[in-house]
Design a protein around this motif. Structure first.
Motif, PDB file in Angstrom:
ATOM      1  N   GLN A 110       0.819  -1.217   0.000  1.00  0.00           N
ATOM      2  CA  GLN A 110       0.000   0.000   0.000  1.00  0.00           C
ATOM      3  C   GLN A 110       0.852   1.266   0.000  1.00  0.00           C
ATOM      4  O   GLN A 110       0.476   2.266  -0.588  1.00  0.00           O
ATOM      5  N   ARG A 111       2.001   1.204   0.617  1.00  0.00           N
ATOM      6  CA  ARG A 111       2.869   2.383   0.681  1.00  0.00           C
ATOM      7  C   ARG A 111       3.331   2.822  -0.707  1.00  0.00           C
ATOM      8  O   ARG A 111       3.601   3.988  -0.932  1.00  0.00           O
ATOM      9  N   VAL A 112       3.423   1.877  -1.648  1.00  0.00           N
ATOM     10  CA  VAL A 112       3.971   2.222  -2.969  1.00  0.00           C
ATOM     11  C   VAL A 112       2.894   2.303  -4.057  1.00  0.00           C
ATOM     12  O   VAL A 112       3.205   2.313  -5.242  1.00  0.00           O
ATOM     13  N   GLN A 113       1.645   2.387  -3.635  1.00  0.00           N
ATOM     14  CA  GLN A 113       0.528   2.397  -4.592  1.00  0.00           C
ATOM     15  C   GLN A 113       0.628   3.478  -5.666  1.00  0.00           C
ATOM     16  O   GLN A 113       0.071   3.327  -6.743  1.00  0.00           O
ATOM     17  N   ASP A 114       1.317   4.588  -5.365  1.00  0.00           N
ATOM     18  CA  ASP A 114       1.343   5.701  -6.320  1.00  0.00           C
ATOM     19  C   ASP A 114       2.333   5.492  -7.457  1.00  0.00           C
ATOM     20  O   ASP A 114       2.348   6.264  -8.414  1.00  0.00           O
TER      21      ASP A 114
END
Ligand code: 3SL
Length: 241
Positions: A110-114
């Motif tokens: 989730q931390r790297v979703q962007d």
């Protein structure tokens, strides 16, 4: 290409996203995700919140879905699966979507979703991940370890080192050309030291020991294999691999 290794999601910069982000949770979330997709699972959808997982998966016909959940290493009550890749047989997962929530692996993803290219990597599918990176040639690549509740984990760092080591071999870049931070160099050193005994390293790792106490020695053996699955878990839409 510049490669950065972050030992935990909390250590990643908050004001930017890389062109390619590789989330790693060797024990065991990303090993499970790779296994499900290699065994014919339709997709894997990742959640941090169990209630949301239940609500979204309710929209799927029961024969087309599987719910997997882990908290503290144990299976979430009422779910078909915990987080053992060994339970993800092709008979069970073929054509079904896995809805999964785990303690730490989910946080890294989730931390790297962007990032426009989000991958899930483990030792078992390292070669496929490295192949993607070499073909795509992203300017910036992050490898983000899941760690354990905010702390460093040996197994994720050795996997980061395995990926970096293989990129170096295949591109003939020097370590200082590839490395964006010192963590890359130390991850490569860890892998170089342990590459012939990854299972031995897992037995020394705190999460490896936690899983051994839960009688998951076969999971450790399975997850310590390198390059055995030709599968690339890559995000198709936010949260779906
Ligand atoms: O923390 C996680 O995301 C899990 O992979 C931990 S466990 O190996 O399932 O206990």
């Amino acid at each position: 290409m510049k490669l950065f290794v972050y030992h935990t999601p909390e250590l990643t910069p908050t004001d930017k996203a890389p062109e390619c982000a590789i989330a790693v949770d060797v024990l065991r979330a990303t090993s499970t995700i790779a296994t499900v997709l290699a065994a014919g699972g339709e997709a894997v959808q990742v959640f941090s919140d169990l209630d949301r997982l239940i609500a979204v998966s309710e929209e799927w016909p029961p024969e087309k879905r599987l719910r997997a959940g882990e908290r503290g290493g144990a299976k979430v009550e009422g779910f078909e699966l915990g987080n053992s890749p060994l339970d993800c047989t092709s008979e069970l997962v073929q054509g079904r979507r896995l809805f999964i929530s785990t303690t730490n692996g989910t946080r890294a993803l989730q931390r790297v979703q962007d990032s426009p290219n989000v991958l899930a990597a483990a030792l078992i599918n390292r070669a496929a991940v490295v192949q993607f990176v070499i073909e795509k040639q992203p300017e910036t690549v992050w490898i983000v370890g899941s760690g354990w509740e905010g702390s460093f984990s040996l197994e994720d760092t050795v996997c980061a080192g395995a990926i970096a080591h293989s990129i170096l071999e295949k591109t003939h870049l020097s370590p200082e050309e590839l490395a964006g931070n010192d963590e890359v160099i130390s991850a490569i050193a860890l892998f170089s030291q342990w590459q012939n005994n990854l299972l031995g390293l897992f037995h020394q790792a705190s999460h490896g020991q936690r899983l051994l106490r839960l009688h998951c020695q076969e999971d450790l053996k399975y997850c310590s294999q390198t390059d055995v699955l030709d599968v690339l878990p890559i995000q198709q839409e936010i949260g779906v691999l």
